[in-house]
Design an enzyme around this catalytic site. Structure first.
Site, short mmCIF file in Angstrom:
data_model
loop_
_atom_site.label_atom_id
_atom_site.label_comp_id
_atom_site.label_asym_id
_atom_site.label_seq_id
_atom_site.Cartn_x
_atom_site.Cartn_y
_atom_site.Cartn_z
N ARG A 199 0.83 -1.21 0.00
CA ARG A 199 0.00 0.00 0.00
C ARG A 199 0.87 1.26 0.00
O ARG A 199 0.97 1.96 -1.01
CB ARG A 199 -0.94 -0.02 1.21
CG ARG A 199 -2.09 0.99 1.13
CD ARG A 199 -1.74 2.42 1.51
NE ARG A 199 -1.28 2.56 2.89
CZ ARG A 199 -0.83 3.69 3.39
NH1 ARG A 199 -0.76 4.80 2.63
NH2 ARG A 199 -0.40 3.76 4.65
N ASP A 200 1.52 1.54 1.08
CA ASP A 200 2.31 2.76 1.19
C ASP A 200 3.51 2.73 0.24
O ASP A 200 3.93 3.77 -0.27
CB ASP A 200 2.78 2.93 2.64
CG ASP A 200 3.32 4.31 2.94
OD1 ASP A 200 2.99 5.25 2.20
OD2 ASP A 200 4.07 4.46 3.92
N HIS B 279 6.13 4.60 12.61
CA HIS B 279 6.24 4.59 11.16
C HIS B 279 7.34 5.58 10.79
O HIS B 279 7.11 6.79 10.77
CB HIS B 279 4.89 5.00 10.54
CG HIS B 279 4.86 4.92 9.05
ND1 HIS B 279 4.16 3.93 8.39
CD2 HIS B 279 5.40 5.70 8.09
CE1 HIS B 279 4.29 4.11 7.09
NE2 HIS B 279 5.04 5.18 6.87
N CYS C 19 5.68 9.46 0.85
CA CYS C 19 4.40 10.15 0.86
C CYS C 19 4.35 11.09 -0.34
O CYS C 19 5.19 11.99 -0.45
CB CYS C 19 4.20 10.94 2.15
SG CYS C 19 2.67 11.89 2.14
N ASN D 85 10.36 4.73 2.89
CA ASN D 85 10.13 4.15 4.20
C ASN D 85 11.38 3.42 4.68
O ASN D 85 12.29 3.11 3.90
CB ASN D 85 8.99 3.13 4.11
CG ASN D 85 7.65 3.77 3.89
OD1 ASN D 85 7.14 4.48 4.74
ND2 ASN D 85 7.04 3.50 2.73
#
Length: 334
Positions: free
Chosen positions: A33-34, A226, A259, A268
């Site tokens: 997802r991210d 996170h 993001c 990440n």
């Protein structure tokens, strides 16, 4: 070329257990997802599904599959229903999907989702840029989702972005983070993931935020971290989190993702980098380090670019005896 010794082909960290640290942690994998949400080209559904299956085969048991966000905002995740229908993962795997509003929740529940993530911001500017609304209204939308999920018997997880710094507003008061985290817990989420969205946190700063959140009566067991690695601080901050008792950390295979709405935000924390450190500390994750690296190498080939994970690059170089280069084609670990 001098042959590479067998022991050097599959290196692993020496284990030195620190009894002051947790014995086990949950690695919450956000790659599907991210990790994929900001890709410049649409990744085929079949590749996403295979990605999820390979992650689970490598030992991932906490997995965020997709997001039921409007395709106008995140076109990369337009196939959320198809991913859910085709993944067919074991019931033992915690399978989470993001739902930003009531419409997204309806789609998620219809697709059989058993855990829903909601997303809010600690800062007003990011809330406007990312969610198109205020912090207060985003919390109201999240409350609707959490209530709807609870009514359907689904668990919920809360994300708070910009907990340590904002590219528009600068420093973020830990009290603001605590305010938002407290609201999420009050509305019924099971856990809250505190996001270092632009990767500016340092250990003492992280402890200040955790202390502020803890002062609201939120147990450390309800907190996840996170962490982005923009300034190379993610693993240092993981260790600080471990010392504070945090036992859930978000990461992405191969360091994939960023993001798309935060200026300066890079990837990440790479799952392989995280697992290498945790393995060395004798902390159980259930994840096979080398199998995980192979997943990232496989995905890197599909994305036509090398992994950003230092561990993936190092393991691949050890396998072949070749020097590490950022633009070198990597070889499978096994």
């Amino acid at each position: 070329m001098t042959p590479v010794p067998d022991a050097a082909r599959s290196p692993r960290p020496d284990v030195h257990r620190d009894p002051a640290l947790p014995a086990a942690v949950r690695v919450y994998e956000v790659g599907p997802r991210d990790g994929l949400q900001a890709e410049p080209h649409i990744v085929p559904t079949a590749t996403k599904v295979e990605f999820c299956r390979r992650l689970v085969a490598a030992g991932v048991t906490n997995l965020e599959l997709t997001s039921f966000v409007s395709p106008r905002w995140v076109p990369q995740l337009v196939d959320a229903e198809d991913v859910m229908a085709q993944a067919n993962l074991p019931q033992s795997v915690r399978q989470v999907v993001l739902a930003p509003n009531a419409r997204g929740l309806d789609r998620a529940l219809t697709s059989g989702a058993s855990e829903i993530a909601v997303f809010v911001s600690a800062t007003e500017t990011f809330a406007q840029n990312n969610l198109g609304t205020s912090v207060a209204h985003s919390l109201s939308m999240a409350e609707t989702v959490v209530a709807g999920a609870a009514a359907a018997g689904a668990a919920t997880r809360g994300y708070v972005s910009m907990c340590f710094g904002d590219p528009w507003e600068g420093s973020v008061d830990p009290v603001r983070v605590a305010d938002v985290a407290e609201r999420l817990i009050q509305m019924g989420v099971g856990s809250v993931s505190l996001g270092d969205t632009i990767g500016v946190a340092t250990p003492a700063h992280l402890h200040a935020v955790l202390d502020a959140v803890g002062e609201r009566g939120i147990a450390v067991e309800q907190i996840a971290l996170h962490l982005h690695d923009t300034y190379g601080q993610a693993l240092t901050n993981v260790y600080a989190g471990l010392l504070a008792g945090v036992t859930e950390f978000d990461s992405s295979a191969g360091g994939l993702g960023r993001c798309p709405y935060a200026r300066g935000a890079t990837g990440n924390l790479a799952t392989e980098d995280l697992v290498w450190m945790l393995d060395g500390l004798g902390i159980d994750t259930g994840i096979d380090l080398h199998a995980m690296a192979d997943v990232s190498l496989w995905l890197a080939e599909h994305l036509d670019r090398p992994s950003t994970s230092a561990v993936v690059r190092a393991l691949s170089a050890a396998r072949t005896g070749a020097p590490q280069h950022g633009n070198t084609t990597l070889s499978p670990i096994r």
